[in-house]
Scaffold this active site. Structure first.
Site, PDB file in Angstrom:
ATOM      1  N   PRO A   1       0.836  -1.202   0.000  1.00 34.48           N
ATOM      2  CA  PRO A   1       0.000   0.000   0.000  1.00 34.48           C
ATOM      3  C   PRO A   1       0.868   1.248   0.000  1.00 34.48           C
ATOM      4  CG  PRO A   1       0.106  -0.893   2.214  1.00 34.48           C
ATOM      5  CD  PRO A   1       0.868  -1.848   1.331  1.00 34.48           C
ATOM      6  N   CYS A   2       0.433   2.277  -0.707  1.00 29.72           N
ATOM      7  CA  CYS A   2       1.214   3.495  -0.806  1.00 29.72           C
ATOM      8  C   CYS A   2       0.749   4.475   0.265  1.00 29.72           C
ATOM      9  CB  CYS A   2       1.052   4.097  -2.197  1.00 29.72           C
ATOM     10  SG  CYS A   2       2.349   5.270  -2.612  1.00 29.72           S
ATOM     11  N   ILE A   3       1.398   4.412   1.423  1.00 31.66           N
ATOM     12  CA  ILE A   3       1.114   5.298   2.553  1.00 31.66           C
ATOM     13  C   ILE A   3       2.393   6.068   2.840  1.00 31.66           C
ATOM     14  CG2 ILE A   3       0.498   5.406   4.991  1.00 31.66           C
ATOM     15  CD1 ILE A   3      -1.826   4.460   3.332  1.00 31.66           C
TER      16      ILE A   3
ATOM     17  N   CYS B   1       6.414   5.235  -4.755  1.00 30.49           N
ATOM     18  CA  CYS B   1       5.111   5.842  -4.543  1.00 30.49           C
ATOM     19  C   CYS B   1       5.178   7.355  -4.639  1.00 30.49           C
ATOM     20  CB  CYS B   1       4.578   5.450  -3.153  1.00 30.49           C
ATOM     21  SG  CYS B   1       4.175   3.702  -3.027  1.00 30.49           S
TER      22      CYS B   1
END
Length: 220
Positions: free
Chosen positions: A88-90, A206
């Site tokens: 996930p791109c956090i 990201c």
């Protein structure tokens, strides 16, 4: 003698369980507590409502100075989730400089749960999902619905969800399921449409595309 990291993760797990946030659970899969598996449900009244997605969280002894490595084991069709790696791109997970020591397991899982329902279209890691959401929102909704249905089927059959959890302090009496090897499962294994669509390659990074602020958590 228990390590500082293990004691911290035990405390974070207790806080997560006591908070009882909707659709969030986690348990360790290794005795040293450095590897965890978590299950996230989609938020109510969102496109992802009803989904049950599994993630892996891998910590090091340097925690909480650095964030853990987090990946989806059941990979959703989402602009901010790498279709190949499941990452996930956090921003605070991708950039250690944005990680703060008061962030916790709860912070991470809440941020990812919110991200599912609030995709960021700038510099997406799943380009095809972002393009579909921009150009054909109805098709994107249909694709998400199929992913939600596939995740329900995974959970119903027990595939990839039957993971043995090691006891954590104060939870010695919990029931443990039969151990299985954690395996990343993309939805293309369960639905033909996913195979046809999830063909985009991830960007090099990201580039902090997810700007969702981490939730502020208060415990009494």
């Amino acid at each position: 003698m228990q390590s500082k990291t293990r004691l911290l993760l035990e405390r974070e797990h207790i806080c997560l369980q006591e908070a009882r946030f909707f659709g969030i659970s986690a348990c360790p899969v290794k005795e040293d507590l450095l590897e965890w598996v978590a299950t996230l449900q989609g938020l109510k009244d969102s496109l992802w409502e009803g989904a049950a997605l599994q993630l892996s969280l891998k910590y090091t002894e340097d925690y909480n100075s650095v964030p853990p490595t987090v990946t989806f084991n059941t990979i959703p069709f989402h602009p901010n989730v790498d279709a190949i790696t499941g990452k996930p791109c956090i921003d605070f997970l991708d950039n250690p400089r944005k990680w703060e020591e008061h962030f916790s397991m709860t912070t991470i899982l809440l941020a990812i749960q919110v991200m599912l329902s609030n995709p960021i279209l700038e510099n997406p890691v799943n380009v095809e999902a972002a393009r579909m959401l921009r150009e054909n929102p109805q098709q994107y909704r249909e694709m998400v619905f199929k992913c939600v249905t596939a995740s329900k089927q995974l959970k119903a059959t027990g595939i990839n969800f039957a993971i043995e959890c090691f006891p954590v302090a104060h939870f010695q009496n919990q029931a443990f399921s039969k151990r299985q090897k954690i395996k990343m499962i993309a939805f293309d294994e369960y639905h033909k449409t996913w195979t046809e669509i999830a063909t985009s390659k991830p960007n090099e990074s990201c580039k902090d595309s997810s700007t969702i602020p981490p939730p502020t958590i208060f415990f009494k």
